[in-house]
Scaffold this motif. Structure first.
Motif, PDB file in Angstrom:
ATOM      1  N   ALA B 189       0.835  -1.206   0.000  1.00 26.83           N
ATOM      2  CA  ALA B 189       0.000   0.000   0.000  1.00 26.83           C
ATOM      3  C   ALA B 189       0.868   1.254   0.000  1.00 26.83           C
ATOM      4  N   LEU B 190       1.929   1.242   0.808  1.00 31.58           N
ATOM      5  CA  LEU B 190       2.828   2.404   0.842  1.00 31.58           C
ATOM      6  C   LEU B 190       3.553   2.568  -0.485  1.00 31.58           C
ATOM      7  N   ASP B 191       3.857   1.422  -1.133  1.00 33.36           N
ATOM      8  CA  ASP B 191       4.475   1.496  -2.459  1.00 33.36           C
ATOM      9  C   ASP B 191       3.533   2.163  -3.461  1.00 33.36           C
ATOM     10  N   GLY B 192       2.227   2.057  -3.202  1.00 35.68           N
ATOM     11  CA  GLY B 192       1.244   2.590  -4.138  1.00 35.68           C
ATOM     12  C   GLY B 192       1.085   4.097  -4.069  1.00 35.68           C
ATOM     13  N   LEU B 193       1.653   4.721  -3.027  1.00 34.24           N
ATOM     14  CA  LEU B 193       1.591   6.184  -2.944  1.00 34.24           C
ATOM     15  C   LEU B 193       2.410   6.765  -4.080  1.00 34.24           C
ATOM     16  N   ARG B 194       1.778   7.573  -4.932  1.00 41.71           N
ATOM     17  CA  ARG B 194       2.531   8.065  -6.083  1.00 41.71           C
ATOM     18  C   ARG B 194       3.327   9.305  -5.734  1.00 41.71           C
ATOM     19  N   LYS B 195       4.490   9.379  -6.328  1.00 43.67           N
ATOM     20  CA  LYS B 195       5.387  10.498  -6.080  1.00 43.67           C
ATOM     21  C   LYS B 195       4.714  11.814  -6.496  1.00 43.67           C
ATOM     22  N   GLU B 196       3.913  11.737  -7.604  1.00 44.41           N
ATOM     23  CA  GLU B 196       3.260  12.934  -8.122  1.00 44.41           C
ATOM     24  C   GLU B 196       2.377  13.597  -7.064  1.00 44.41           C
ATOM     25  N   TRP B 197       1.760  12.789  -6.198  1.00 50.19           N
ATOM     26  CA  TRP B 197       0.846  13.347  -5.206  1.00 50.19           C
ATOM     27  C   TRP B 197       1.590  14.245  -4.229  1.00 50.19           C
ATOM     28  N   SER B 198       2.748  13.752  -3.729  1.00 47.40           N
ATOM     29  CA  SER B 198       3.480  14.569  -2.761  1.00 47.40           C
ATOM     30  C   SER B 198       4.077  15.787  -3.467  1.00 47.40           C
ATOM     31  N   GLU B 199       4.495  15.615  -4.741  1.00 49.62           N
ATOM     32  CA  GLU B 199       5.034  16.751  -5.485  1.00 49.62           C
ATOM     33  C   GLU B 199       3.959  17.807  -5.732  1.00 49.62           C
ATOM     34  N   ALA B 200       2.775  17.338  -6.115  1.00 49.29           N
ATOM     35  CA  ALA B 200       1.676  18.268  -6.364  1.00 49.29           C
ATOM     36  C   ALA B 200       1.333  19.030  -5.094  1.00 49.29           C
ATOM     37  N   ALA B 202       3.347  19.635  -2.596  1.00 39.63           N
ATOM     38  CA  ALA B 202       4.438  20.569  -2.299  1.00 39.63           C
ATOM     39  C   ALA B 202       4.347  21.801  -3.194  1.00 39.63           C
ATOM     40  N   ASN B 203       3.979  21.602  -4.467  1.00 39.76           N
ATOM     41  CA  ASN B 203       3.833  22.726  -5.394  1.00 39.76           C
ATOM     42  C   ASN B 203       2.738  23.677  -4.955  1.00 39.76           C
ATOM     43  N   LEU B 204       1.719  23.115  -4.328  1.00 43.82           N
ATOM     44  CA  LEU B 204       0.622  23.958  -3.864  1.00 43.82           C
ATOM     45  C   LEU B 204       0.926  24.563  -2.499  1.00 43.82           C
ATOM     46  N   GLY B 205       2.137  24.341  -2.017  1.00 42.69           N
ATOM     47  CA  GLY B 205       2.553  24.978  -0.778  1.00 42.69           C
ATOM     48  C   GLY B 205       2.289  24.189   0.484  1.00 42.69           C
ATOM     49  N   ALA B 206       1.955  22.911   0.334  1.00 45.53           N
ATOM     50  CA  ALA B 206       1.671  22.122   1.528  1.00 45.53           C
ATOM     51  C   ALA B 206       2.968  21.646   2.164  1.00 45.53           C
ATOM     52  N   SER B 207       2.997  21.661   3.486  1.00 40.00           N
ATOM     53  CA  SER B 207       4.157  21.112   4.171  1.00 40.00           C
ATOM     54  C   SER B 207       4.034  19.589   4.146  1.00 40.00           C
TER      55      SER B 207
END
Lengths: 269, 303
Positions: B189-200, B202-207
């Motif tokens: 399940a943790l492997d299924g977390l996509r990198k794009e989600w955390s990048e998106a 971060a781009n929107l200013g989320a810590s």
């Protein structure tokens, strides 16, 4: 950014170290304890005592033989069924998958309870003879192994084109047994080897079912008996049993080229 | 466009749909051995228990057996079993999750990941009699850790009220096979977390904390809960470890069922059947929740 990366890896290592300690400490303590059978010196006396005990070898042999029969029966039962369902009865797949997961709903203690009550009287009388009891023991272990045997074989079948292989073999005039043993089974080699070693790892020290059906003839109940009478030998048995589990799982790793997943799950024992 | 044709080809290759096959009665013969086996060795034992739970000793219909479940010592056994299962599911689940996090999102070297997964495969299968021995050598009265704590920190666990043969001791012992199981089921399940989600995010200013609170955890929650339910069931039905650790002197449902099979103390066969049925009902409810949670988690994470 670099700061958070550093922080993250600090916490990561911390959790790993914590978990590894949880794992290592009991094993180290057991090993340490197993060396102290002779007062004042470290020795392997508790191990030689275990190896000198004929019951140790007899019970290991018994559990190994039961394990091998379990493997044979479960492969013969599951592999052709899973193949046939993929080929001709795909509508049954969900149902068979559900059945294979039943050991998660019926724990070993309940299963053996029901089996004793169902098979000790008319019309089966299985528990009245040694042979009947062994048959029942193997059957219980086949049920216990069902979740991971079915999953391993079904995953293996998913990787090959069952229908194309079958039709190709048929058009070359192969009989059903030729198709199964010369075409399908060789393709399932890894799945079969995996489930065989998992079955051995599960069966060899199994206690719950064995203790009610065959008592100290099996290795699990034998270990338990030693634990009641002999302190140091029980720790050396724990180490030996751990090494066996490690060995079977290591063999799976070798055949599986390093992949591990949750398909090794079995129900509560 | 090209991806569309690809899926079409895959669909065509999916033989059963491409060539509809009408299964005749002969086809059903192929699955008879399997279903016969299941009927004999799974259905028959379970139904035997179910039917007998409603019969008295003269085979008359009765609800007395089920009513027996409401006796205080039986209710207490259910309660203790549930408490231990909860404690080990939460404790083992948390430790297992954090370790799985470390090897996936935490980006530790690949060697750590593969050796941790191997060890989890071994440790989750290391239960029962030898596990009990190992914990006696660790936290028993003369166990290594017990002695160490006494000599190093002057802390006497047993004087402080701890006992390996009671609730907390059993909980610590179960966690030994619970957290590796958690690692095995939650890592995909943790492997299924996509990198794009955390990048998106971060781009929107989320810590990083906001990302976990608002994105990652909500996506992972069904998997986490589902895995913990699996752990709960795993210790709810456990007998071997508890029996060999306590010698049967702990009031767990599995232990009570065990003594009903042997017929030693307070033998009441009817109650034994009712206990077994009660246990299966709890497990069935747990598995039903597990499957519905798993289906929900598959919407986001392709495992």
């Amino acid at each position: 950014m670099a700061e958070t990366m550093k922080k993250r890896s600090f916490w990561s290592w911390l959790w790993i170290i914590l978990g590894v300690l949880y794992f290592i400490l009991p094993l180290y303590s057991t090993f340490d304890f197993s060396l102290r059978a002779k007062k004042g010196v470290l020795s392997l006396v508790s191990y030689t005592n275990v190896f000198k005990d004929p019951s140790f070898w007899k019970t290991i042999e018994f559990s190994l033989i039961i394990g091998i029969f379990t493997i044979i029966v479960s492969i013969i039962l599951v592999a052709p069924t899973a193949y046939w369902i993929r080929l001709r009865l795909p509508q049954l797949r969900g149902m068979v998958e559900f059945i294979s997961m039943l050991p998660f709903v019926v724990p070993a203690i309940v299963l053996v309870f029901g089996a004793i009550r169902a098979f000790s009287g008319a019309p089966f009388y299985l528990t009245n003879t040694f042979f009947g009891t062994y048959v029942l023991l193997v059957a219980m272990y086949v049920v216990l192994a069902l979740p991971f045997v079915y999953r391993a074989i079904d995953t293996g079948l998913a990787a090959i084109d069952v229908r194309a292989l079958t039709e190709a073999a048929q058009s070359l005039g192969a009989s059903w047994s030729t198709i199964l043993f010369k075409v399908i089974f060789p393709n399932l080699r890894v799945a079969i080897i995996n489930s065989a070693f998992l079955t051995l790892a599960t069966v060899i020290g199994e206690y719950t079912i064995a203790s009610f059906l065959v008592g100290i003839k099996a290795f699990g109940p034998y270990m338990s008996l030693i634990g009641q009478n002999r302190t140091y030998e029980s720790s050396s048995l724990a180490i030996i049993s751990f090494l066996m589990t490690w060995g079977f799982m290591g063999l799976i790793q070798i055949f599986n080229r390093g992949k591990v997943d949750s398909s090794s799950l079995a129900g509560a024992r | 466009m090209s991806s569309k044709t690809d899926t079409k080809i895959v669909k065509l290759g999916d033989a059963p749909k491409a060539r509809p096959h009408h299964s005749g009665w002969r086809d059903w013969l192929g699955v008879v051995p399997f279903f016969l086996f299941v009927a004999l060795f799974v259905a028959l034992p379970s139904l035997t228990l179910l039917v007998r739970a409603f019969l008295d000793e003269e085979n008359h219909l009765t609800l007395a057996n089920l009513a027996g479940l409401l006796k205080s010592d039986i209710l207490n056994a259910y309660w203790v079993t549930i408490k231990i299962s909860l404690a080990t599911a939460l404790g083992g689940g948390l430790l297992g999750f954090l370790m799985a996090y470390a090897i996936t999102v935490g980006k530790l070297p690949g060697g750590v990941r593969s050796s941790l997964l191997t060890f989890s495969g071994v440790a989750s299968n290391f239960a029962g009699v030898p596990l009990a021995f190992a914990f006696i050598a660790t936290l028993g009265r003369t166990g290594l850790v017990t002695i160490l704590l006494k000599t190093l920190f002057n802390l006497d666990l047993y004087k402080a009220g701890f006992s390996l043969y009671s609730f907390w001791g059993l909980t610590l012992t179960y966690i030994f096979f619970q957290f590796p199981l958690m690692i095995l089921v939650i890592t995909p399940a943790l492997d299924g977390l996509r990198k794009e989600w955390s990048e998106a995010a971060a781009n929107l200013g989320a810590s990083s904390a906001t990302y976990w609170r608002k994105v990652a955890l909500p996506i992972l929650m069904p998997s986490i809960l589902g895995s913990m339910i699996l752990l709960f069931g795993n210790s709810f039905g456990a007998y071997a470890t508890a029996y060999s650790l306590t010698g049967g002197f702990i009031n767990l449902i599995t232990i009570v069922i065990g003594s009903q099979i042997k017929g030693d103390i307070l033998y009441n066969p009817g109650l034994g059947y009712a206990l077994a049925v009660g246990m299966v009902i709890v497990m069935a409810v747990m598995m039903a929740i597990y499957y519905s949670l798993r289906r929900r988690s598959e919407r986001w994470l392709r495992q």
